[in-house]
Design a protein around this motif. Structure first.
Motif, short mmCIF file in Angstrom:
data_model
loop_
_atom_site.label_atom_id
_atom_site.label_comp_id
_atom_site.label_asym_id
_atom_site.label_seq_id
_atom_site.Cartn_x
_atom_site.Cartn_y
_atom_site.Cartn_z
N LEU A 1 41.51 43.84 34.74
CA LEU A 1 41.79 42.97 35.89
C LEU A 1 42.99 42.07 35.56
CD1 LEU A 1 38.20 41.70 36.76
CD2 LEU A 1 39.56 43.29 38.10
N LYS B 1 44.17 36.22 35.52
CA LYS B 1 43.57 35.07 36.19
C LYS B 1 42.13 35.35 36.62
CE LYS B 1 45.74 36.24 40.62
NZ LYS B 1 46.67 35.77 41.63
N TYR B 2 41.81 36.60 36.94
CA TYR B 2 40.45 36.96 37.32
C TYR B 2 39.60 37.21 36.08
CZ TYR B 2 42.68 37.81 41.83
OH TYR B 2 43.40 37.68 42.99
N ILE C 1 35.96 35.30 35.06
CA ILE C 1 34.78 36.17 34.94
C ILE C 1 34.20 36.05 33.54
CG2 ILE C 1 34.04 38.59 34.82
CD1 ILE C 1 35.76 39.09 37.30
N LEU D 1 39.04 32.54 42.67
CA LEU D 1 39.39 33.52 41.64
C LEU D 1 38.16 34.30 41.20
CD1 LEU D 1 41.85 31.44 39.42
CD2 LEU D 1 42.43 33.35 40.93
N LEU D 2 37.04 33.62 41.06
CA LEU D 2 35.80 34.28 40.65
C LEU D 2 35.35 35.27 41.73
CD1 LEU D 2 33.61 34.46 38.47
CD2 LEU D 2 32.44 32.57 39.60
N ARG E 1 37.21 36.74 44.11
CA ARG E 1 38.16 37.85 44.19
C ARG E 1 38.04 38.77 42.98
NH1 ARG E 1 42.88 33.88 45.87
NH2 ARG E 1 42.31 33.56 48.05
N GLY E 2 37.82 38.17 41.81
CA GLY E 2 37.66 38.97 40.60
C GLY E 2 36.44 39.87 40.69
N ARG E 3 35.34 39.32 41.19
CA ARG E 3 34.13 40.13 41.40
C ARG E 3 34.39 41.28 42.36
NH1 ARG E 3 30.55 34.95 42.66
NH2 ARG E 3 29.88 34.39 40.57
N LYS F 1 37.26 42.74 43.09
CA LYS F 1 38.13 43.74 42.45
C LYS F 1 37.35 44.57 41.44
CE LYS F 1 42.66 41.60 42.91
NZ LYS F 1 43.28 42.68 43.64
#
Length: 171
Positions: free
Chosen positions: A109, A112-113, A117, A144-145, A147-149, A151
């Motif tokens: 990822l 930033k993500y 995470i 960010l958390l 969006r990271g999840r 992705k």
């Protein structure tokens, strides 16, 4: 506790945590070891007082994140290839195959993500605590958390679909 014992105490209690965080952010075991040395050396050279162990741990992780960011910005990092990339560095990590695969997905990822995470799921920090550690706004960290999840979930679903297609082909 005197200044010498503060750094030693911190290393004994949080050395592995700092190493795991440095490895997660740098992607290189040898770079992570160097970062760990720098983090604890800075605590030893510039002693600080901490309210409690959580404050100490948060400070150590914040310094680790900053050192990893500095490494990413450095000329040396952008122009070299680490030996860890050439060798099988997974033998060094003592985690399960599934955990390793998930760790690789997280590392793939954008940083930033991956950073939020890791701090949330591996270190157990809340959004507020992560905002303090990363120096970002709580709303930004929450976004960010999320969006990271998303992705990570999309990537895992895509890989699962590819695996199912491969199984069907073999039948």
């Amino acid at each position: 506790m005197n200044n010498d014992s503060t750094a030693l105490y911190a290393f004994r209690k949080y050395g592995n945590t700092v190493l795991r965080a440095a490895f997660a952010f740098s992607g290189s075991y040898s770079e992570a070891e160097d970062i760990v040395q720098e983090v604890f050396l800075s605590l030893h050279i510039n002693p600080r007082s901490f309210n409690d162990d959580e404050h100490l741990k948060a400070w150590l992780l914040r310094v680790t994140v900053n050192k990893c960011k500095n490494l990413r910005r450095s000329f040396r990092f952008s122009r070299t290839c680490s030996l860890d990339e050439l060798e099988n560095s997974e033998a060094i990590c003592e985690i399960s195959t599934k955990g390793r695969e998930l760790r690789e997905q997280i590392a793939a990822l954008p940083k930033k993500y991956a950073q939020v995470i890791y701090l949330h799921y591996y270190e157990g920090y809340s959004i507020k605590e992560m905002a303090e550690i990363t120096g970002k706004n709580e709303n930004t960290v929450g976004s960010l958390l999320r969006r990271g999840r998303e992705k990570l979930r999309a990537e895992l679903e895509r890989e699962d679909e590819i695996c199912r297609e491969e199984i069907i082909k073999t039948l």
